[in-house]
Design an enzyme around this catalytic site. Structure first.
Site, PDB file in Angstrom:
ATOM      1  NE  ARG A  92       7.496  -6.502   2.716  1.00  0.00           N
ATOM      2  CZ  ARG A  92       7.460  -5.256   3.146  1.00  0.00           C
ATOM      3  NH1 ARG A  92       7.946  -4.285   2.397  1.00  0.00           N
ATOM      4  NH2 ARG A  92       6.938  -4.961   4.320  1.00  0.00           N
ATOM      5  CG  HIS A  98       2.259  -5.808   6.695  1.00  0.00           C
ATOM      6  ND1 HIS A  98       3.298  -6.602   7.136  1.00  0.00           N
ATOM      7  CD2 HIS A  98       2.798  -4.581   6.451  1.00  0.00           C
ATOM      8  CE1 HIS A  98       4.411  -5.878   7.157  1.00  0.00           C
ATOM      9  NE2 HIS A  98       4.137  -4.663   6.759  1.00  0.00           N
ATOM     10  CD  GLN A 155       2.916  -1.657  10.038  1.00  0.00           C
ATOM     11  OE1 GLN A 155       3.957  -1.760   9.404  1.00  0.00           O
ATOM     12  NE2 GLN A 155       2.787  -0.797  11.034  1.00  0.00           N
ATOM     13  CG  ASP A 195      -1.229   1.105   3.470  1.00  0.00           C
ATOM     14  OD1 ASP A 195      -0.125   1.683   3.387  1.00  0.00           O
ATOM     15  OD2 ASP A 195      -1.424  -0.040   3.016  1.00  0.00           O
ATOM     16  CB  CYS A 221       1.677   0.496   7.904  1.00  0.00           C
ATOM     17  SG  CYS A 221       1.342   0.675   6.144  1.00  0.00           S
ATOM     18  NE  ARG A 257       6.488  -4.324  11.259  1.00  0.00           N
ATOM     19  CZ  ARG A 257       6.717  -4.326   9.946  1.00  0.00           C
ATOM     20  NH1 ARG A 257       6.447  -3.260   9.214  1.00  0.00           N
ATOM     21  NH2 ARG A 257       7.181  -5.404   9.329  1.00  0.00           N
TER      22      ARG A 257
HETATM   23  N1  NVA Z   1      -0.254  -1.677   1.385  1.00  0.00           N
HETATM   24  C1  NVA Z   1       1.151  -1.397   1.318  1.00  0.00           C
HETATM   25  C2  NVA Z   1       1.811  -1.615   2.632  1.00  0.00           C
HETATM   26  C3  NVA Z   1       3.270  -1.281   2.687  1.00  0.00           C
HETATM   27  C4  NVA Z   1       3.910  -1.586   3.985  1.00  0.00           C
HETATM   28  C5  NVA Z   1       1.774  -2.262   0.236  1.00  0.00           C
HETATM   29  O1  NVA Z   1       1.444  -3.453   0.172  1.00  0.00           O
HETATM   30  O2  NVA Z   1       2.576  -1.761  -0.538  1.00  0.00           O
HETATM   31  N1   CP Z   2       5.443  -0.838   7.005  1.00  0.00           N
HETATM   32  C1   CP Z   2       6.326  -1.605   6.328  1.00  0.00           C
HETATM   33  O1   CP Z   2       6.180  -2.833   6.250  1.00  0.00           O
HETATM   34  O2   CP Z   2       7.342  -0.903   5.787  1.00  0.00           O
HETATM   35  P1   CP Z   2       8.435  -1.445   4.742  1.00  0.00           P
HETATM   36  O3   CP Z   2       7.728  -1.660   3.437  1.00  0.00           O
HETATM   37  O4   CP Z   2       9.453  -0.347   4.682  1.00  0.00           O
HETATM   38  O5   CP Z   2       9.010  -2.717   5.267  1.00  0.00           O
END
Ligand code: NVA
Ligand code: CP
Length: 305
Positions: free
Chosen positions: A105, A132, A135, A224, A264, A292
């Site tokens: 990540r 993502h 997801q 989101d 998500c 997931r």
């Molecule tokens: N758009 C959000 C998704 C979190 C799972 C982010 O990137 O923070």
């Molecule tokens: N939806 C998702 O990726 O959640 P986290 O940021 O908790 O991993």
């Protein structure tokens, strides 16, 4: 030996590969629900590098590896030598000597691509600023469980033109469903992603700026956060920009009668979604979160065994 396969974005996958992940996820979910032990990754190790926080991604990958008989190793980017400037390429080369797969990540998609180019083991995207993929695969799995197929369905994504919106668009390039993205003009999806949508979509992809128009006849509403990880300094400006894009009862009532609402997570209740909708009869949000685990087990098995 077969070349290693990465999962960096849904855009990189063929329709058949997407289908294979989805089908296998359902089989693995059934096994798990029956309590059947299944250890195809016995003796294998997944490295997990996080440059941003996580609840679901970390836990579902870690638990998934355990259930498949392998081991997952959690590493905070900042605590590794990456945090002191060791190169991404050298880290990828080194970790490939210990691990059988690596999940990352990170902020920039270019980082994960560089990592994958230099790793000799499969690399999986656990979220970047661009997309993502795990997801949206989980979300599609959830829709399929509830509605059999995506074909003929209309998905309305409401809110920020961010990584989640991009992965929805990537999915619509490969699978057949109608996708409408509604966001403020100032926060549309990236031009590069919109251009792909025009060039090579198998589905109808529409960009609108009115959420009520977008949800008309929609079978799925997805949303989101308005402030993604790394955008905290823009909080005030963003909250203002997205005021008309909240997924609330009025918006849900403007969609198809049996619409599924998705998020998500993490959710910011009272901002992009109300309590009433999150906890209401249309919400599939915690099923998504569960899926997931199942989709990632399929990904791990298919890429690493
Ligand atoms: N758009 C959000 C998704 C979190 C799972 C982010 O990137 O923070
Ligand atoms: N939806 C998702 O990726 O959640 P986290 O940021 O908790 O991993």
């Amino acid at each position: 030996m077969k070349p290693k396969k990465d999962l960096l974005s849904l855009y990189d996958l063929k329709k058949e590969e997407l289908e294979e992940f989805l089908t296998r996820a359902l089989e693995l979910k059934k096994k798990q629900k029956k309590g059947e032990l299944y250890h195809p990754l016995k003796g294998k190790t997944l490295g997990m590098i996080f440059e941003k926080p996580s609840t679901r991604t970390r836990v579902s990958f870690e638990v998934g590896m355990f259930q498949l008989g392998g081991l997952a190793l959690y590493m905070r980017w900042i605590d590794t030598q990456l945090g002191r400037g060791e190169s991404v390429a050298d880290t990828a080369r080194t970790l490939s000597r210990y691990m059988d797969g690596i999940m990352i990540r990170t902020f920039s998609q270019a980082t994960i691509e560089e990592f994958a180019r230099n790793a000799t083991v499969p690399v999986i995207n656990g979220l970047t600023d661009l997309c993502h993929p795990c997801q949206i695969l989980a979300d599609i799995l959830t829709i399929r469980e509830k509605r059999k197929s995506l074909k003929g369905l209309k998905v309305a994504y409401i809110g920020d033109g961010n990584n989640i919106a991009h992965s929805w668009i990537h999915a619509a390039l490969r699978l057949q469903f109608d996708l409408t993205v509604a966001c403020p003009k100032t926060h549309s999806p990236a031009a590069s992603v919109l251009e792909m949508a025009q060039r090579e979509a198998v589905s109808k992809i529409t960009l609108l700026h009115d959420p009520f128009e977008a949800v008309k006849d929609a079978h799925v509403i997805s949303t989101d956060t308005w402030v993604s990880m790394g955008q905290e300094k823009e909080y005030r400006e963003r909250i203002k920009a997205f005021q008309n894009f909240q997924v609330n009862t009025r918006l849900v009532e403007a969609a198809a009668r049996d619409v599924i609402v998705m998020h998500c997570l993490p959710a910011h209740r009272g901002e992009e979604i109300t309590d009433e909708v999150m906890d209401g009869e249309h919400s599939a949000i915690f099923d998504q979160a569960e899926n997931r685990l199942h989709i990632q087990k399929a990904i791990l098995e298919l890429l690493m065994s």
